[in-house]
Write an enzyme that holds these catalytic residues in place. Structure first.
Site, PDB file in Angstrom:
ATOM      1  N   ASN A   1      72.977 -72.793  88.009  1.00  0.00           N
ATOM      2  CA  ASN A   1      72.548 -74.076  88.562  1.00  0.00           C
ATOM      3  C   ASN A   1      73.737 -75.027  88.495  1.00  0.00           C
ATOM      4  OD1 ASN A   1      71.367 -76.500  89.193  1.00  0.00           O
ATOM      5  ND2 ASN A   1      70.185 -76.669  87.283  1.00  0.00           N
TER       6      ASN A   1
ATOM      7  N   LYS B   1      74.039 -77.956  89.734  1.00  0.00           N
ATOM      8  CA  LYS B   1      73.683 -79.379  89.720  1.00  0.00           C
ATOM      9  C   LYS B   1      74.544 -80.116  90.771  1.00  0.00           C
ATOM     10  CE  LYS B   1      72.151 -78.699  85.058  1.00  0.00           C
ATOM     11  NZ  LYS B   1      71.856 -79.245  83.738  1.00  0.00           N
TER      12      LYS B   1
ATOM     13  N   HIS C   1      63.089 -78.966  88.070  1.00  0.00           N
ATOM     14  CA  HIS C   1      64.085 -79.071  86.996  1.00  0.00           C
ATOM     15  C   HIS C   1      63.839 -80.368  86.205  1.00  0.00           C
ATOM     16  CE1 HIS C   1      67.841 -79.494  84.857  1.00  0.00           C
ATOM     17  NE2 HIS C   1      67.985 -78.195  85.016  1.00  0.00           N
TER      18      HIS C   1
ATOM     19  N   GLU D   1      65.759 -82.534  85.112  1.00  0.00           N
ATOM     20  CA  GLU D   1      66.503 -83.706  85.588  1.00  0.00           C
ATOM     21  C   GLU D   1      65.785 -84.356  86.769  1.00  0.00           C
ATOM     22  OE1 GLU D   1      70.213 -81.668  85.973  1.00  0.00           O
ATOM     23  OE2 GLU D   1      70.325 -81.541  83.795  1.00  0.00           O
TER      24      GLU D   1
ATOM     25  N   GLU E   1      63.160 -74.151  79.983  1.00  0.00           N
ATOM     26  CA  GLU E   1      64.350 -74.933  79.644  1.00  0.00           C
ATOM     27  C   GLU E   1      63.936 -76.080  78.730  1.00  0.00           C
ATOM     28  OE1 GLU E   1      67.614 -74.232  82.802  1.00  0.00           O
ATOM     29  OE2 GLU E   1      66.480 -76.008  83.331  1.00  0.00           O
TER      30      GLU E   1
ATOM     31  N   GLY F   1      72.432 -79.057  78.450  1.00  0.00           N
ATOM     32  CA  GLY F   1      73.696 -79.794  78.486  1.00  0.00           C
ATOM     33  C   GLY F   1      74.069 -80.413  77.150  1.00  0.00           C
TER      34      GLY F   1
ATOM     35  N   SER G   1      72.031 -74.657  77.601  1.00  0.00           N
ATOM     36  CA  SER G   1      73.266 -74.341  76.868  1.00  0.00           C
ATOM     37  C   SER G   1      73.498 -72.847  76.681  1.00  0.00           C
ATOM     38  CB  SER G   1      73.293 -75.066  75.516  1.00  0.00           C
ATOM     39  OG  SER G   1      73.255 -76.472  75.715  1.00  0.00           O
TER      40      SER G   1
HETATM   41  P1  PGA Z   1      73.089 -76.178  80.730  1.00  0.00           P
HETATM   42  O1  PGA Z   1      72.010 -76.487  81.890  1.00  0.00           O
HETATM   43  O2  PGA Z   1      73.304 -74.687  80.731  1.00  0.00           O
HETATM   44  O3  PGA Z   1      74.296 -76.956  81.098  1.00  0.00           O
HETATM   45  O4  PGA Z   1      72.458 -76.620  79.432  1.00  0.00           O
HETATM   46  C1  PGA Z   1      70.932 -75.623  82.151  1.00  0.00           C
HETATM   47  C2  PGA Z   1      70.079 -76.184  83.266  1.00  0.00           C
HETATM   48  O5  PGA Z   1      69.853 -77.392  83.290  1.00  0.00           O
HETATM   49  O6  PGA Z   1      69.609 -75.435  84.155  1.00  0.00           O
END
Ligand code: PGA
Length: 233
Positions: free
Chosen positions: A6, A8, A91, A93, A157, A163, A193
């Site tokens: 992903n 983003k 997601h 976010e 997640e 992140g 992560s």
């Molecule tokens: P990250 O993000 O691996 O940077 O923690 C995962 C995601 O949001 O899909």
């Protein structure tokens, strides 16, 4: 096993072309399904550069109507026309910053599946919810709006692990994945992560069927290292 990157809001068409060319050169055939999820403006480039490879391209979001007055949105038939294989929906976010709700996530997922796209539907509890002992309630609420489909996978997640460098322990991920599977019988990816050095242990859990990778999917080398860890799991 499925490994999805992903990206983003990273990589315009030029960087996407560069990344996908390197991925095409270095990806080895394996039984792991590999997917990259660039921003909308870079989808066409990714599809073009990865044509003829086993790497699929998915969008990061999709609208529930085919067309209409929905400024800023992209529909499932439009993605199909580009040759895109699927889409992420829900997601955290999007839930956090763009007002996405369980209902809108469900509508997006249903429309995408009906249009023939594969869907990665994200669920996960916040740090506060976990501390309050509400993890299962949150997951039950988020998963309950989804319907089983052979082209649907769920990504667990935990919001506190995205992140942040704070990965769920493999045991904690396993527990959440097993719980999600009691609610809905679909493959469940882990996200939050995931890095080359923790991927094998996470992917080795019995109910972890792959990973949705953010930060570590932005570099070809670390993304491929995670794909290799999946091959061995
Ligand atoms: P990250 O993000 O691996 O940077 O923690 C995962 C995601 O949001 O899909």
């Amino acid at each position: 096993m499925l490994i999805a990157g992903n990206w983003k809001m990273h990589k315009g068409p030029e960087e996407t072309a560069h990344f996908c060319r390197r991925l095409r050169e270095h990806a080895r055939p394996s039984d792991v399904d590999v997917v990259v999820c660039p921003p909308s403006v870079s989808l066409a480039t990714a599809v073009q550069v990865l044509a003829g490879t086993d790497v699929a391209v998915a969008a990061q979001n999709v609208h529930w109507d085919d067309e209409g007055a929905f400024t800023g949105e992209v529909s499932a038939p439009m993605l199909r026309e580009l040759g895109v294989y699927g889409a992420i929906v829900g997601h955290s976010e999007r839930r956090q910053h763009f007002g996405e709700t369980d209902e809108s996530v469900a509508r997006r997922a249903r429309a995408a599946l009906e249009a023939g796209l594969s869907v990665i539907a994200c669920v996960g509890e916040s740090g506060a919810a976990r501390e309050a002992g509400e993890t299962e309630d949150v997951l039950r609420r988020q998963v309950s709006v989804l319907e089983r489909d052979e082209n649907l996978v769920v990504a667990y997640e935990p919001v506190w692990a995205i992140g942040t460098g704070k990965t769920a322990t493999p045991e904690l991920a396993q527990e959440a994945h097993a719980f999600i599977k009691t609610l809905l019988d679909v493959p469940v990816l882990y996200g939050g992560s995931v890095k080359p050095d923790n991927a094998a242990e996470l992917l080795g859990q019995p109910d972890v069927d792959g990973a949705l990778v953010g930060g570590a999917s932005l570099e070809v080398d670390s993304f491929l290292a995670i794909c290799r860890a999946a091959t061995r799991s």
